[in-house]
Each structure stands twice: as C-alpha cells, then as structure tokens.
Design an enzyme around this catalytic site. Structure first.
Site, PDB file in Angstrom:
ATOM      1  N   SER A   1       9.363   2.572   2.856  1.00  0.00           N
ATOM      2  CA  SER A   1       8.537   1.788   1.927  1.00  0.00           C
ATOM      3  C   SER A   1       8.526   2.288   0.484  1.00  0.00           C
ATOM      4  O   SER A   1       8.018   1.608  -0.397  1.00  0.00           O
ATOM      5  CB  SER A   1       7.096   1.715   2.435  1.00  0.00           C
ATOM      6  OG  SER A   1       6.487   2.987   2.430  1.00  0.00           O
TER       7      SER A   1
ATOM      8  N   LYS B   1      -2.682   1.305   0.648  1.00  0.00           N
ATOM      9  CA  LYS B   1      -1.918   1.764  -0.514  1.00  0.00           C
ATOM     10  C   LYS B   1      -2.563   1.304  -1.825  1.00  0.00           C
ATOM     11  O   LYS B   1      -2.524   2.027  -2.833  1.00  0.00           O
ATOM     12  CB  LYS B   1      -0.471   1.272  -0.411  1.00  0.00           C
ATOM     13  CG  LYS B   1       0.286   1.935   0.724  1.00  0.00           C
ATOM     14  CD  LYS B   1       1.723   1.456   0.828  1.00  0.00           C
ATOM     15  CE  LYS B   1       2.444   2.190   1.957  1.00  0.00           C
ATOM     16  NZ  LYS B   1       3.857   1.779   2.085  1.00  0.00           N
TER      17      LYS B   1
END
Length: 369
Positions: free
Chosen positions: A263, A308
């Site tokens: 990611s 996040k």
C-alpha cells in the site's frame, strides 16, 4: 396466673453479628457473584477470531529512518527536498497464532479510530503467521520495484523490462497457448518493452480478437496465436499473469523495516520523483497518502484507509492522496482539517501535489461517493 407463670417472649434465632458468622443465603449469593466475576474475566480474556486495525506509524518518504534516508539513490543526480510525502500504515492486532481477546475487541470498539473485522477478512484462512509475514514482505519488495519503475517512467527514464508469464486464467484462450515462464516480446507485430506498452497495444484490439504473440520459450523465439479477453474493468487483456523483471539504470534503495504489504507504492514513487527532480515537489507542504502502484503508474485500492486518514492527521498532514477506488470508504470519515484528494494514476498524483504546492487546491478532485 401470676407473673412467674408467664413464659418470656423470645424472638427467633438470628445470627450473632458479633460472632462474624454469615447467613447461609448470603454466603451462597457471595459465592455466586464471585463465580460470575471469575467467569466474566475468563470470557473477556478468551481469544476470539477477530483482527483489530488501528492507525499505524507514519513515515516521511523524503525523510530518514534511524539516521538513514528512507529513499537513497546512487548513480544519478539527486536534489534536496522539503515538506513531507508521508506513507501511512495500519497496525494489525490478531491473526494466525496471535489471537485477540474479547477485552481488546471491546477496547477497540470504544476507541472509535480502530476497526474490528473477522479474522478471515484480513488473513487468508489456514495461513500461518510466518506465511502471512513472508507474503507481506514479498508484496513490499514488489511494491518498491513497481514504484521505482513507475517513477522513472514518469520522468521519461527508460527501464528495460522482461515480461515473464507467471500463470493464466484457466478460462482464457491464452491458457491453452501461453505457458509459465514464457517471455512476452511483442503483440500484434509491435514490440512490448514494459507493461505500459503491452496494455497500450492490447487496448487497440477488442475482446475476442485473434492476436499474434511473440514469445521466448526455452531460449527460442516463436510466435503463437491466441484470443484476447475482457477484464473486470472492461480492458482488453490476454488473461495471463505477468511478473516484470526490471533492469534499472541506477540504484534506488528504500530503507524500511517492519512494514509489509503493497500500500505504500504510490508514496514511494512520489518520493523518488521528488528526489530526482530539481525544486520541491511539495512546496514545503505536509502531504500524506496511500495506494498500491503498478509499473505503468496505475494507483490501486488498499485496506484500512479510515485508520490511515486518522494516522495522517495525527502526524500533522493537511492533505491526503487517496485511491479513487477507496472513495466509498472515505466519505463521512475524513478527520477535521484534512483535505482528501482522489487519485487514479501516478501522473495525476504528481500534478495534484504540484497544485497543492502552488496553493491552487480549489479544483482538486475529491471523494464524493
């Protein structure tokens, strides 16, 4: 009847409180309560099949880790940078051999910034922790290579690439023609030197068309004919899985440990671009983001984006680059003070960062659904 003949009134026997004795019914109740407390504690501490996702560490791809540059490049001119291009991570508790307790699950629900998911939605069923760690490490290595290839391609730096067949979709016509370890050299009479050229060439055909594929198999070059097929996103493809082997013209090393998965790819690529170009890509702004990256610069979705977002804002980021395919998870969950920018390709992400640097943010694409 005289007074002496009357029997004095006597109350029923009661426990002598001064003796320290307890009524039997009270004793039973106390034992039952104690048992309930012990049982509750045992239940709370019992392992459950959940995984807890929480905001993880945030690292500046333009900064240092343990005194060393996170991105170091040798064999090519580099430039000083400023601002931040933060990669964001998710801390995962649970999984194979690392079960969480019900108490930890309750605590995660209370926190709000964490997510509690069934273990099988995060980890492959039957997979050991060692296998999971090895898979994450391999994905991180591949992510770094793809990020480097995509960044150099964006900067028009040639990266010779070998396209090796790693497998195929059994339902595709190519599965009967192309074999594992075949090297793709060309399609339809055009040479293909990387994934971007392969996709561009296939885009000129329609699903179901016959195409000639030039390959190298067992050291010999040959041409085979197969049919194209249609991917889920509508693109015309061969229906094969390809492992690219890059021959980079100079060394790009990414110093990072204890973080796995793919990611961080987009943020790695942006960090490489900024390091290889004169001036500050960020204009000194604090920008965070996430997203996988293909060698052709396509930005893909990731997991744990809500955690996040929180981690990025806690680290001081003002802007967040989010994959377009994650937008449905973003809407309604953006921390105050954080502007989310929707991105689909590395070229677009670079342009968006340049706009943020210039202060021209009004027209930046946002997540609306």
């Amino acid at each position: 009847m005289t007074d002496q003949d009357q029997t004095p009134f006597r109350e029923p026997d009661r426990p002598d409180r001064r003796s320290g004795l307890i009524d039997p019914r009270t004793a039973v109740m106390l034992v039952a309560c104690l048992f309930a407390v012990i049982l509750s504690a045992v239940v709370v501490l019992l392992p459950v099949k959940y995984a807890i996702l929480s905001p993880g560490p945030v690292l500046n791809t333009l900064g240092e880790v343990d005194g060393k540059p996170l991105i170091s490049i040798s064999g090519h001119q580099t430039y000083k940078t400023s601002g931040t291009l933060d990669l964001t991570t998710v801390s995962v508790i649970g999984g194979p051999d690392r079960s969480v307790s019900l108490a930890q699950v309750f605590a995660a629900w209370v926190r709000g910034s964490s997510a509690v998911l069934p273990e099988e939605s995060v980890f492959t069923p039957g997979e050991t922790q060692e296998q999971s760690d090895a898979e994450n490490a391999a994905e991180m290595t591949s992510s770094q290579e793809n990020a480097t290839a995509a960044a150099l391609s964006t900067l028009d730096i040639d990266v010779p690439t070998t396209l090796t067949v790693a497998g195929s979709d059994p339902s595709s016509p190519a599965s009967k023609v192309l074999k594992e370890d075949d090297v793709i050299l060309g399609v339809g009479g055009s040479e293909v030197g990387d994934l971007a050229e392969l996709r561009t060439t296939l885009a000129k055909t329609r699903a179901g068309d016959d195409v000639q594929v030039r390959i190298r198999r067992d050291g010999r070059t040959r041409t085979v004919t197969t049919q194209t097929t249609q991917a889920e996103d509508g693109d015309t493809v061969l229906g094969i899985y390809i492992t690219p082997d890059f021959n980079f013209p100079f060394d790009v090393k990414i110093q990072i440990e204890d973080i796995g998965g793919p990611s961080a790819g987009m943020m790695f690529a942006l960090g490489i671009i900024d390091t290889l170009t004169e001036g500050d890509l960020t204009g000194g702004k604090d920008i965070a983001g996430t997203g996988t990256i293909d060698a052709d610069g396509t930005v893909g979705p990731i997991g744990g984006i809500r955690q996040k977002l929180v981690g990025a804002r806690n680290a001081g980021a003002d802007y967040f680059l989010a994959p377009a395919d994650n937008c449905n998870e973003v809407v309604g969950h953006v921390p105050d003070g954080l502007q989310v920018v929707r991105v689909g390709t590395l070229d677009q992400a670079r342009t968006d960062v340049e706009k943020i640097a210039s202060g021209d943010t009004a027209g930046l694409p946002a997540c609306t659904s």
